[in-house]
Design a protein around this motif. Structure first.
Motif, PDB file in Angstrom:
ATOM      1  N   THR A 150      15.890 -32.800  -4.998  1.00 37.20           N
ATOM      2  CA  THR A 150      16.238 -33.922  -4.126  1.00 37.20           C
ATOM      3  C   THR A 150      15.577 -33.773  -2.771  1.00 37.20           C
ATOM      4  O   THR A 150      15.040 -34.742  -2.216  1.00 37.20           O
ATOM      5  N   ASN A 178      26.012 -38.013  -3.138  1.00 38.14           N
ATOM      6  CA  ASN A 178      27.052 -38.481  -4.041  1.00 38.14           C
ATOM      7  C   ASN A 178      28.120 -39.198  -3.220  1.00 38.14           C
ATOM      8  O   ASN A 178      28.864 -38.565  -2.474  1.00 38.14           O
ATOM      9  N   THR A 197      24.570 -45.406   2.822  1.00 35.70           N
ATOM     10  CA  THR A 197      24.618 -44.613   1.591  1.00 35.70           C
ATOM     11  C   THR A 197      23.282 -43.908   1.421  1.00 35.70           C
ATOM     12  O   THR A 197      22.265 -44.311   2.004  1.00 35.70           O
ATOM     13  N   SER A 246      19.377 -29.855  -6.253  1.00 31.61           N
ATOM     14  CA  SER A 246      19.333 -30.173  -4.827  1.00 31.61           C
ATOM     15  C   SER A 246      17.955 -29.893  -4.227  1.00 31.61           C
ATOM     16  O   SER A 246      17.490 -30.625  -3.349  1.00 31.61           O
ATOM     17  N   GLN A 267      25.815 -33.554  -2.488  1.00 33.57           N
ATOM     18  CA  GLN A 267      25.520 -33.850  -3.897  1.00 33.57           C
ATOM     19  C   GLN A 267      26.558 -33.234  -4.835  1.00 33.57           C
ATOM     20  O   GLN A 267      26.927 -33.840  -5.843  1.00 33.57           O
ATOM     21  N   HIS A 268      27.028 -32.029  -4.483  1.00 34.07           N
ATOM     22  CA  HIS A 268      27.902 -31.276  -5.392  1.00 34.07           C
ATOM     23  C   HIS A 268      29.285 -30.965  -4.832  1.00 34.07           C
ATOM     24  O   HIS A 268      30.163 -30.526  -5.588  1.00 34.07           O
TER      25      HIS A 268
END
Length: 453
Positions: A260, A332, A188, A257, A233-234
């Motif tokens: 990140t 995510n 993860t 992002s 992420q999106h």
């Protein structure tokens, strides 16, 4: 590369030509194109559909240079010797900047594998790109998912057949170094960040190394890092709208992002072992970026499947070898197997019969299979390739991810954006982000400002 990318750029290499005489397996002599098509026999019989062009030459200009171009040329060596068609190949570190110059100057190659659909569109707009022959179209429709034909199209018209594909969502590491330190492969994003912090805290080496230097294409690895995060992420919808500029760089999603990425690859406590501080990422070539893993100075490098060709000769690759790679998990976890990939699209500037014969061959499952055999680390989304040909576990991992219809696959975003952005201002601004510490605010606004009206 993209090469890039794929943007697969290497150290500079001179033009290389396969100047091959017509092989003994082809009957007849002289210029066969002007007479009856010869009958190919023996091992050459499988190339019968491409016969009749002995003594002809087809020029090719690309971003793929040594060492990958060496295996590329091996992949069509038998085709050349059997058909008598010489493929005169030239690779360049300055491909993206030189191709438009050559085309506009009347010195276009017969064929060029273009790694950016945005650059393909730019070339089509010159009016000098020739549509592929019908057999090439048929091959693409038979062996590739519909999305790949779309990537080789401009405004709904198909121009360029996919030649290769690559998986970018990988992290290279040393299994031995992980085992010796007691580290396990994270599954993860949270685990990946926790591992990075632990490695930094342990103090034996930095968790990450990186390099975005690539000649006139400097900056493209940084765009990949952003793409991985945006998709992971999106999700695909935001990613698609970002490519078309419905969602701008200066938007909450892309800014998030960017933050990140900053916490990951611009983190001074985590990079750039073996080379220096964060700024050295901009001056380190992407080819050299992974070398500190071998010397124990860093633990991980985010790079594509094609990076395999950059490890020094003799480097063993496998789950229990000197280096291997694992899937880069999404930011995510709710997003189903996001994978960013790339590829090249064979674009023609000539429609001579011998050029079309090479186009047909390069779009076939036979050529893709030959390429797999000659280049460990090269994978294809061509579904005519027998999966059993991928004897290497990393190749099998990449091929499986690229062909996973339940996952979230997207083509490299900067390659799909207009060339002035994806192969221009974005590379420039992302490089400035690392080299000069430019603010996220300036980076995103400068890139948006470069978007064509």
């Amino acid at each position: 590369m993209r090469a890039r990318r794929s943007r697969v750029l290497r150290v500079a290499a001179p033009a290389a030509a396969l100047v091959l005489a017509l092989a003994a397996c082809q009957n007849g002599s002289g210029d066969e194109a002007s007479g009856p098509v010869p009958t190919l026999t023996g091992d050459c019989a499988k190339y019968q559909a491409y016969a009749g062009h002995a003594g002809k030459k087809v020029t090719m200009f690309a971003s793929i240079i040594s060492p990958e171009s060496d295996s590329l040329q091996k992949s069509w060596a038998e085709f050349s010797s059997c058909t008598g068609i010489t493929i005169s190949y030239e690779g360049s570190n300055d491909f993206e900047s030189q191709l438009p110059v050559r085309v506009q100057g009347g010195n276009a190659p017969d064929l060029t594998p273009i790694p950016q659909p945005g650059l393909l569109k730019q070339m089509v707009q010159t009016g000098k790109v020739v549509k592929p022959p019908q057999q090439t179209v048929a091959n693409v429709e038979k062996y590739w998912a519909p999305s790949w034909k779309t990537y080789g199209s401009v405004d709904g018209t198909f121009y360029a057949a996919p030649m290769s594909s690559n998986m970018k969502s990988l992290v290279w590491y040393s299994p031995k170094a992980f085992a010796d330190a007691g580290y396990t492969v994270p599954t993860t994003w949270a685990d990946l960040m926790t591992l990075s912090a632990k490695i930094a805290s342990d103090g034996k080496a930095k968790p990450w190394c990186g390099g975005i230097g690539s000649g006139t294409a400097t900056g493209w690895p940084a765009t990949d890092w952003l793409e991985e995060v945006v998709l992971g992420q999106h999700g695909g919808d935001v990613y698609d709208k970002w490519i078309s500029h419905q969602i701008k760089f200066d938007s909450p999603e892309i800014r998030q992002s960017m933050e990140t990425v900053a916490g990951w690859m611009l983190n001074p406590a985590w990079v750039n072992a073996g080379f220096g501080d964060v700024k050295t990422i901009a001056t380190t070539t992407f080819q050299d970026a992974g070398k500190p893993i071998l010397s124990g100075k860093c633990y991980m490098l985010q790079q594509a499947s094609f990076y395999r060709a950059q490890w020094p000769a003799g480097t063993t690759i496998g789950p229990d070898k000197a280096v291997f790679a694992f899937y880069l998990p999404p930011v995510n976890p709710a997003i189903k197997t996001p994978v960013v990939g790339g590829g090249e699209f064979v674009t023609a500037f000539a429609d001579r019969p011998e050029v079309q014969a090479v186009q047909n061959y390069l779009s076939s499952a036979e050529w893709a299979s030959s390429r797999v055999k000659t280049a460990p680390g090269w994978v294809s989304a061509n579904n005519g390739v027998d999966i059993a040909l991928y004897t290497d576990p990393l190749d099998a991992l990449s091929a499986k991810a690229l062909s996973d219809t339940s996952g979230t696959f997207r083509f490299d975003a900067s390659d799909l954006m207009p060339a002035a952005v994806g192969a221009g201002q974005e590379w420039k601004s992302m490089t400035a982000w690392f080299a000069q510490g430019q603010s996220i605010d300036k980076v995103v606004k400068d890139i948006d400002a470069a978007w064509p009206e």
